[in-house]
Design a protein around this motif. Structure first.
Motif, PDB file in Angstrom:
ATOM      1  N   PRO A  70      -0.008  -1.119   0.391  1.00 14.03           N
ATOM      2  CA  PRO A  70       0.424  -0.068  -0.311  1.00 14.03           C
ATOM      3  C   PRO A  70       0.487   0.955   0.028  1.00 14.03           C
ATOM      4  O   PRO A  70       2.440   1.552   0.447  1.00 14.03           O
ATOM      5  N   ALA A  71       0.413   2.347  -0.548  1.00 10.86           N
ATOM      6  CA  ALA A  71       1.168   3.595  -0.619  1.00 10.86           C
ATOM      7  C   ALA A  71       0.374   4.330   0.575  1.00 10.86           C
ATOM      8  O   ALA A  71      -0.408   4.534   1.431  1.00 10.86           O
ATOM      9  N   ILE A  72       1.489   4.714   0.808  1.00  4.38           N
ATOM     10  CA  ILE A  72       1.441   6.018   2.108  1.00  4.38           C
ATOM     11  C   ILE A  72       0.578   7.551   1.333  1.00  4.38           C
ATOM     12  O   ILE A  72       2.073   8.277   0.608  1.00  4.38           O
ATOM     13  N   ARG A  73      -0.646   8.050   1.767  1.00  4.34           N
ATOM     14  CA  ARG A  73      -0.605   8.930   0.525  1.00  4.34           C
ATOM     15  C   ARG A  73      -0.311   9.777   1.406  1.00  4.34           C
ATOM     16  O   ARG A  73      -1.452  10.059   2.555  1.00  4.34           O
ATOM     17  N   ASN A  74       0.006  11.049   0.853  1.00  4.44           N
ATOM     18  CA  ASN A  74       0.595  12.598   1.193  1.00  4.44           C
ATOM     19  C   ASN A  74      -0.278  12.972   0.692  1.00  4.44           C
ATOM     20  O   ASN A  74       0.153  13.872  -0.220  1.00  4.44           O
ATOM     21  N   TYR A  75      -1.604  13.369   0.562  1.00  4.42           N
ATOM     22  CA  TYR A  75      -2.278  14.907  -0.180  1.00  4.42           C
ATOM     23  C   TYR A  75      -2.135  16.246   0.406  1.00  4.42           C
ATOM     24  O   TYR A  75      -1.963  16.553   1.497  1.00  4.42           O
ATOM     25  N   MET A  76      -1.648  16.485  -1.100  1.00  8.62           N
ATOM     26  CA  MET A  76      -1.444  18.334  -1.197  1.00  8.62           C
ATOM     27  C   MET A  76      -1.677  18.981  -2.368  1.00  8.62           C
ATOM     28  O   MET A  76      -2.572  18.139  -2.780  1.00  8.62           O
ATOM     29  N   PRO A  77      -2.069  20.376  -2.233  1.00  6.99           N
ATOM     30  CA  PRO A  77      -2.141  21.158  -2.467  1.00  6.99           C
ATOM     31  C   PRO A  77      -1.641  21.013  -3.818  1.00  6.99           C
ATOM     32  O   PRO A  77      -0.977  20.746  -4.221  1.00  6.99           O
ATOM     33  N   MET A  78      -2.338  22.013  -5.090  1.00  9.07           N
ATOM     34  CA  MET A  78      -1.993  21.754  -6.840  1.00  9.07           C
ATOM     35  C   MET A  78      -1.057  22.467  -6.437  1.00  9.07           C
ATOM     36  O   MET A  78      -0.226  23.530  -5.908  1.00  9.07           O
ATOM     37  N   GLN A  79      -0.024  22.242  -7.161  1.00  8.48           N
ATOM     38  CA  GLN A  79       1.843  22.765  -6.989  1.00  8.48           C
ATOM     39  C   GLN A  79       1.796  24.181  -8.100  1.00  8.48           C
ATOM     40  O   GLN A  79      -0.065  23.494  -9.612  1.00  8.48           O
ATOM     41  N   PRO A  80       1.825  25.432  -8.345  1.00  5.70           N
ATOM     42  CA  PRO A  80       2.124  26.161  -9.230  1.00  5.70           C
ATOM     43  C   PRO A  80       2.547  26.023 -10.789  1.00  5.70           C
ATOM     44  O   PRO A  80       3.926  24.521 -10.429  1.00  5.70           O
TER      45      PRO A  80
END
Length: 337
Positions: free
Chosen positions: A285-295
């Motif tokens: 399984p992936a350890i998921r780090n959700y982040m905002p959109m990049q510029p």
């Protein structure tokens, strides 16, 4: 024997294309600067594989070195030039924009000048789906305007298209620009998502997922991409006698032997489904780090590849799950994981 000069031959796409051309009886001369943007050892391994063919020769130098580039092209005397070398990477262009101006603008100018001087049969040059930028009307078609680049990388590639058109018009030099859509597969670049995700998942490290996973891409398997390039070598654009000769949907210029062609799978895949496929193949399984959109990033890409099909009879067709399987198999063997 046909002779092809391939810039970026130690790169991900360039090595696959050179290998395909060699298998079809071409003599190939590769040109690569071996920059340290990513692991140079990986680039040298790619070139070493190509060197197993007696029909492959290479020059190591930068595109900006016009004397060396021109001498290599003049000595090899190619029929066609396929220009793939560039400073790649959308995100890196935010940190080091000057590298993109030097390689993608000055370097491409040097390639075009050599092609003009030699009078090659066909100059083919890499562009990118990133030129569609802020366009929201999908699937992206070559006849759409692409005047809203969101990064300096996309802007340099759009400039390459404009430069190519001017050379085609002024010098009657046949030019085809092909726009890539999220290419992946064995021997891929370490900065690309599939490589980074697979490496992190196998090591138990978290992966960064931008825009909280709400992204889609037209993932194109590398073997499909280079097959499309190979077929486009023979689809030489000709200056039309009249605009009425241009078929609907064809991006052929009305004033030059110049065309832009998408090479994509024509299948918009959710990023989260792509990650699921990596998890399935690695068994972890992936350890998921959700982040905002990049510029500079875009939420989706999706190619209309009907022009490629009409010109060559070919459509990329490798499903993303099959492509991920082939990549993970290569990755585990190469890195012994």
């Amino acid at each position: 024997m046909r002779r092809a000069f391939v810039t970026g031959s130690a790169g991900f796409i360039g090595c696959h294309l050179a290998d395909l051309l060699l298998s079809e009886g071409f003599a190939v001369h590769g040109y690569d600067g071996m920059t340290d943007y990513y692991d140079v050892g990986l680039k040298r391994r790619r070139h070493a594989m190509l060197m197993q063919s007696a029909q492959f020769t290479a020059t190591e130098a930068m595109l900006e070195d016009d004397d060396t580039l021109s001498a290599a092209i003049d000595e090899f005397a190619p029929d066609v030039i396929i220009h793939l070398a560039a400073q790649a990477g959308v995100r890196h262009s935010l940190e080091n924009p000057r590298a993109y101006v030097q390689a993608n603008l000055i370097g491409t100018f040097n390639v075009m000048e050599a092609a003009r001087r030699r009078g090659v049969d066909h100059l083919l040059m890499a562009s990118t789906s990133s030129v569609y930028g802020g366009n929201a009307d999908m699937p992206f078609a070559e006849t759409q305007q692409a005047d809203l680049p969101l990064t300096i990388y996309a802007a340099t590639k759009k400039a390459n298209e404009a430069m190519g058109h001017s050379y085609a018009h002024l010098h009657d030099l046949p030019v085809t620009m092909f726009r890539f859509f999220t290419v992946y597969g064995p021997w891929g670049r370490p900065d690309m998502a599939l490589f980074r995700f697979t490496d992190a998942i196998l090591d138990g490290r978290p992966i960064d997922i931008y825009n909280h996973g709400d992204m889609s891409r037209d993932f194109t398997y590398v073997a499909d991409l280079v097959r499309g390039i190979r077929l486009l070598i023979d689809a030489v654009p000709r200056r039309p006698a009249s605009p009425t000769e241009i078929a609907p949907g064809d991006s052929l210029s009305p004033v030059a032997p110049y065309r832009v062609v998408n090479i994509g799978n024509s299948d918009k895949v959710r990023l989260l489904d792509f990650i699921d496929a990596i998890e399935q193949e690695t068994g972890r399984p992936a350890i998921r780090n959700y982040m905002p959109m990049q510029p500079g990033d875009v939420p989706a890409t999706w190619a209309d590849s009907s022009l490629l099909h009409s010109l060559t009879g070919y459509r990329p067709n490798t499903g993303f799950a099959d492509g991920v399987t082939r990549f993970v198999t290569w990755f585990r063997e190469y890195y012994e994981k």
